[in-house]
Design a protein around this motif. Structure first.
Motif, PDB file in Angstrom:
ATOM      1  N   ALA A 116      47.358 106.850  78.582  1.00  0.00           N
ATOM      2  CA  ALA A 116      46.969 105.239  78.859  1.00  0.00           C
ATOM      3  C   ALA A 116      46.001 105.534  80.242  1.00  0.00           C
ATOM      4  O   ALA A 116      45.718 104.610  80.925  1.00  0.00           O
ATOM      5  CB  ALA A 116      48.179 104.457  79.117  1.00  0.00           C
ATOM      6  N   LEU A 117      45.572 106.923  80.299  1.00  0.00           N
ATOM      7  CA  LEU A 117      44.717 106.917  81.447  1.00  0.00           C
ATOM      8  C   LEU A 117      43.533 106.103  81.793  1.00  0.00           C
ATOM      9  O   LEU A 117      43.339 105.720  82.890  1.00  0.00           O
ATOM     10  CB  LEU A 117      44.309 108.550  81.836  1.00  0.00           C
ATOM     11  CG  LEU A 117      43.970 109.058  82.891  1.00  0.00           C
ATOM     12  CD1 LEU A 117      45.081 108.723  84.239  1.00  0.00           C
ATOM     13  CD2 LEU A 117      43.639 110.433  82.885  1.00  0.00           C
ATOM     14  N   ASP A 118      43.043 105.805  80.688  1.00  0.00           N
ATOM     15  CA  ASP A 118      41.714 104.778  80.789  1.00  0.00           C
ATOM     16  C   ASP A 118      42.023 103.364  81.079  1.00  0.00           C
ATOM     17  O   ASP A 118      41.438 102.961  82.184  1.00  0.00           O
ATOM     18  CB  ASP A 118      40.826 105.080  79.647  1.00  0.00           C
ATOM     19  CG  ASP A 118      40.088 106.319  79.025  1.00  0.00           C
ATOM     20  OD1 ASP A 118      39.860 107.156  80.090  1.00  0.00           O
ATOM     21  OD2 ASP A 118      39.696 106.621  77.826  1.00  0.00           O
ATOM     22  N   GLU A 119      43.061 103.388  80.591  1.00  0.00           N
ATOM     23  CA  GLU A 119      43.658 101.874  80.737  1.00  0.00           C
ATOM     24  C   GLU A 119      44.015 101.751  82.390  1.00  0.00           C
ATOM     25  O   GLU A 119      43.747 100.777  83.378  1.00  0.00           O
ATOM     26  CB  GLU A 119      44.553 101.345  80.061  1.00  0.00           C
ATOM     27  CG  GLU A 119      45.154  99.959  80.268  1.00  0.00           C
ATOM     28  CD  GLU A 119      46.409  99.599  79.264  1.00  0.00           C
ATOM     29  OE1 GLU A 119      46.912  98.254  79.444  1.00  0.00           O
ATOM     30  OE2 GLU A 119      46.896 100.396  78.550  1.00  0.00           O
ATOM     31  N   ALA A 120      44.573 102.867  82.833  1.00  0.00           N
ATOM     32  CA  ALA A 120      45.232 102.810  84.115  1.00  0.00           C
ATOM     33  C   ALA A 120      44.006 102.915  85.145  1.00  0.00           C
ATOM     34  O   ALA A 120      44.230 102.256  86.474  1.00  0.00           O
ATOM     35  CB  ALA A 120      46.333 104.056  84.311  1.00  0.00           C
ATOM     36  N   VAL A 158      38.799 106.736  92.138  1.00  0.00           N
ATOM     37  CA  VAL A 158      39.568 106.615  90.812  1.00  0.00           C
ATOM     38  C   VAL A 158      38.950 107.488  89.401  1.00  0.00           C
ATOM     39  O   VAL A 158      39.954 108.222  89.001  1.00  0.00           O
ATOM     40  CB  VAL A 158      39.495 105.324  90.277  1.00  0.00           C
ATOM     41  CG1 VAL A 158      40.148 104.903  89.013  1.00  0.00           C
ATOM     42  CG2 VAL A 158      40.168 104.250  91.439  1.00  0.00           C
ATOM     43  N   GLN A 159      37.769 107.758  89.508  1.00  0.00           N
ATOM     44  CA  GLN A 159      37.204 108.397  88.387  1.00  0.00           C
ATOM     45  C   GLN A 159      37.655 109.994  88.669  1.00  0.00           C
ATOM     46  O   GLN A 159      38.073 110.572  87.783  1.00  0.00           O
ATOM     47  CB  GLN A 159      36.025 108.205  88.136  1.00  0.00           C
ATOM     48  CG  GLN A 159      35.444 106.967  87.539  1.00  0.00           C
ATOM     49  CD  GLN A 159      36.277 106.614  86.543  1.00  0.00           C
ATOM     50  OE1 GLN A 159      36.575 107.342  85.479  1.00  0.00           O
ATOM     51  NE2 GLN A 159      37.083 105.501  86.211  1.00  0.00           N
ATOM     52  N   ASP A 160      37.334 110.438  90.087  1.00  0.00           N
ATOM     53  CA  ASP A 160      37.680 111.936  90.097  1.00  0.00           C
ATOM     54  C   ASP A 160      39.280 111.983  90.002  1.00  0.00           C
ATOM     55  O   ASP A 160      39.593 113.143  89.633  1.00  0.00           O
ATOM     56  CB  ASP A 160      37.353 112.019  91.793  1.00  0.00           C
ATOM     57  CG  ASP A 160      35.849 112.350  91.853  1.00  0.00           C
ATOM     58  OD1 ASP A 160      35.055 112.417  90.842  1.00  0.00           O
ATOM     59  OD2 ASP A 160      35.366 112.214  92.990  1.00  0.00           O
ATOM     60  N   ALA A 161      40.042 110.999  90.493  1.00  0.00           N
ATOM     61  CA  ALA A 161      41.410 111.241  90.435  1.00  0.00           C
ATOM     62  C   ALA A 161      41.883 111.202  88.756  1.00  0.00           C
ATOM     63  O   ALA A 161      42.798 112.268  88.443  1.00  0.00           O
ATOM     64  CB  ALA A 161      42.113 109.729  90.783  1.00  0.00           C
ATOM     65  N   ALA A 162      41.136 110.432  87.974  1.00  0.00           N
ATOM     66  CA  ALA A 162      41.545 110.658  86.536  1.00  0.00           C
ATOM     67  C   ALA A 162      41.156 112.035  86.058  1.00  0.00           C
ATOM     68  O   ALA A 162      42.062 112.481  85.238  1.00  0.00           O
ATOM     69  CB  ALA A 162      40.786 109.360  85.875  1.00  0.00           C
ATOM     70  N   SER A 194      53.540  99.405  78.635  1.00  0.00           N
ATOM     71  CA  SER A 194      54.037 100.846  77.992  1.00  0.00           C
ATOM     72  C   SER A 194      54.259 101.885  79.304  1.00  0.00           C
ATOM     73  O   SER A 194      53.822 101.904  80.294  1.00  0.00           O
ATOM     74  CB  SER A 194      53.192 101.241  77.136  1.00  0.00           C
ATOM     75  OG  SER A 194      51.688 101.865  78.025  1.00  0.00           O
ATOM     76  N   ALA A 195      55.424 102.812  78.812  1.00  0.00           N
ATOM     77  CA  ALA A 195      55.907 103.679  79.820  1.00  0.00           C
ATOM     78  C   ALA A 195      54.722 104.557  80.015  1.00  0.00           C
ATOM     79  O   ALA A 195      54.544 104.995  80.954  1.00  0.00           O
ATOM     80  CB  ALA A 195      56.938 104.516  79.264  1.00  0.00           C
ATOM     81  N   GLU A 196      53.691 104.797  79.114  1.00  0.00           N
ATOM     82  CA  GLU A 196      52.576 105.672  79.213  1.00  0.00           C
ATOM     83  C   GLU A 196      51.480 105.122  80.550  1.00  0.00           C
ATOM     84  O   GLU A 196      51.190 105.899  81.114  1.00  0.00           O
ATOM     85  CB  GLU A 196      51.758 106.073  77.895  1.00  0.00           C
ATOM     86  CG  GLU A 196      52.320 106.678  77.104  1.00  0.00           C
ATOM     87  CD  GLU A 196      53.422 106.269  76.199  1.00  0.00           C
ATOM     88  OE1 GLU A 196      54.232 106.727  75.587  1.00  0.00           O
ATOM     89  OE2 GLU A 196      53.707 104.848  76.483  1.00  0.00           O
ATOM     90  N   LEU A 197      51.283 103.796  80.371  1.00  0.00           N
ATOM     91  CA  LEU A 197      50.592 103.014  81.443  1.00  0.00           C
ATOM     92  C   LEU A 197      51.031 103.168  82.921  1.00  0.00           C
ATOM     93  O   LEU A 197      50.462 103.689  84.019  1.00  0.00           O
ATOM     94  CB  LEU A 197      50.555 101.603  81.116  1.00  0.00           C
ATOM     95  CG  LEU A 197      49.384 100.839  82.305  1.00  0.00           C
ATOM     96  CD1 LEU A 197      48.005 101.531  82.293  1.00  0.00           C
ATOM     97  CD2 LEU A 197      49.620  99.398  81.749  1.00  0.00           C
TER      98      LEU A 197
END
Length: 247
Positions: free
Chosen positions: A208-212, A230-234, A163-166
Motif C-alpha cells: 500500500a506504499l503508493d496510497e500511503a 515523500v517520494q525519496d522516502a518511498a 488496512s494493516a498494509e496502509l
C-alpha cells in the motif's frame, strides 16, 4: 505524554483551560488537569465522540491506548501517561534502534488484531478509508510513550478503519522521510530504525506504499520541505524491503 515548553496556539482561549500547557501538536493542545489527568483540546473544534468511541473500543480489546475519563465537544479528558516517548528514549540512549523497530512492529501487529468498531466513521475519514481493522496512520517513535506499565500509543487524530498494509506503509514513510533528509542530524539513525522495523514486520509495506505516499504528500500538517521528501522516502522503503526479502 512529556511536557514541552511551548506557547498556546490560541492565547484567547487561555482563560478557558484547566492548567498549564504541556505540549502543542499539529491539531491539538494538551493541558495538565492534575497529576493523573490531561485535557486534549482540538483547535479546529471537531467533535471528539468518534475518538472516544475508538479509545474505549481499543481498551476493551486490550490495546495500550490512553484511558478516556470524559469527552465533550472538542475536549478529551484522559489519563496522564508519565514517561518518555520512544523518540526521547532513543535520543537519551535508553533504547536501541533495533529494539525500537521491533516494538513498532509489535504495536502494529497488536493494533491490527483489533477489528474496526461497527459504525465507526471518524471525522473526515471519507468512504475511501473503509477497511477491516483499526489503523493509527501516525504511529512512530514520537507517538509511543514508555510508561512503567509498558508502551502506550497516543495521538489518535488520524485513526480510521483501513488496512494493516496502509498503516505499516505510512509508519515506514514517516521514518524514511527522516532518513532521506540529507541535512538532518538523525538520517543514519532513522535508516537503521526503518530497517529494523521493516525486518520485524510481517506486513508488506510496499503493498500500500503508493496510497500511503499520496496520503503523506497531501497531508496539510507537513511543514515546508517535508512534502518534497515523500517520494525519496518511498523509494528507500522499496529498496529496504527488497533487501530484506533477499535475506
Amino acid at each position: 505524554m512529556p511536557p514541552a515548553e511551548v506557547a498556546p496556539t490560541d492565547p484567547a482561549r487561555a482563560a478557558d483551560v484547566p492548567g498549564r500547557l504541556l505540549t502543542s501538536g499539529a491539531s491539538a493542545d494538551l493541558y495538565a488537569i492534575d497529576d493523573d489527568r490531561v485535557l486534549r483540546r482540538y483547535r479546529d473544534g471537531r467533535d471528539v465522540t468518534p475518538e472516544r468511541l475508538l479509545l474505549d473500543h481499543l481498551a476493551a480489546h486490550g490495546f495500550p491506548a490512553p484511558r478516556v475519563d470524559d469527552a465533550a465537544g472538542a475536549d478529551l479528558v484522559m489519563e496522564w501517561l508519565h514517561g518518555p516517548t520512544m523518540l526521547q528514549a532513543l535520543g537519551a540512549g535508553e533504547m536501541t534502534l533495533h529494539d525500537a523497530g521491533e516494538l513498532l512492529a509489535d504495536l502494529h501487529l497488536r493494533l491490527h488484531d483489533v477489528p474496526a468498531p461497527a459504525g465507526w466513521r471518524p471525522t473526515g475519514a471519507g468512504d475511501a478509508a473503509a477497511g477491516p481493522v483499526v489503523v493509527h496512520l501516525d504511529l512512530h517513535p514520537g507517538t509511543v510513550v514508555l510508561t512503567e506499565r509498558g508502551p502506550f500509543v497516543v495521538d489518535w487524530a488520524h485513526a480510521r478503519p483501513a488496512s494493516a498494509e496502509l498503516d505499516v506503509a505510512v509508519s515506514a514513510l514517516i521514518v524514511a522521510e527522516v532518513a532521506v533528509d540529507a541535512g538532518g542530524d538523525y538520517s543514519q539513525a532513522a535508516r537503521a530504525l526503518l530497517a529494523s522495523f521493516l525486518h520485524a514486520s510481517d506486513i508488506d509495506a510496499v503493498a500500500a506504499l503508493d496510497e500511503a505516499a499520496a496520503l503523506r504528500a497531501n497531508d496539510p500538517q507537513l511543514v515546508p520541505g517535508e512534502r518534497e521528501l515523500v517520494q525519496d522516502a518511498a523509494a528507500l522503503v522499496r529498496t529496504l524491503v527488497s533487501l530484506t526479502a533477499r535475506r
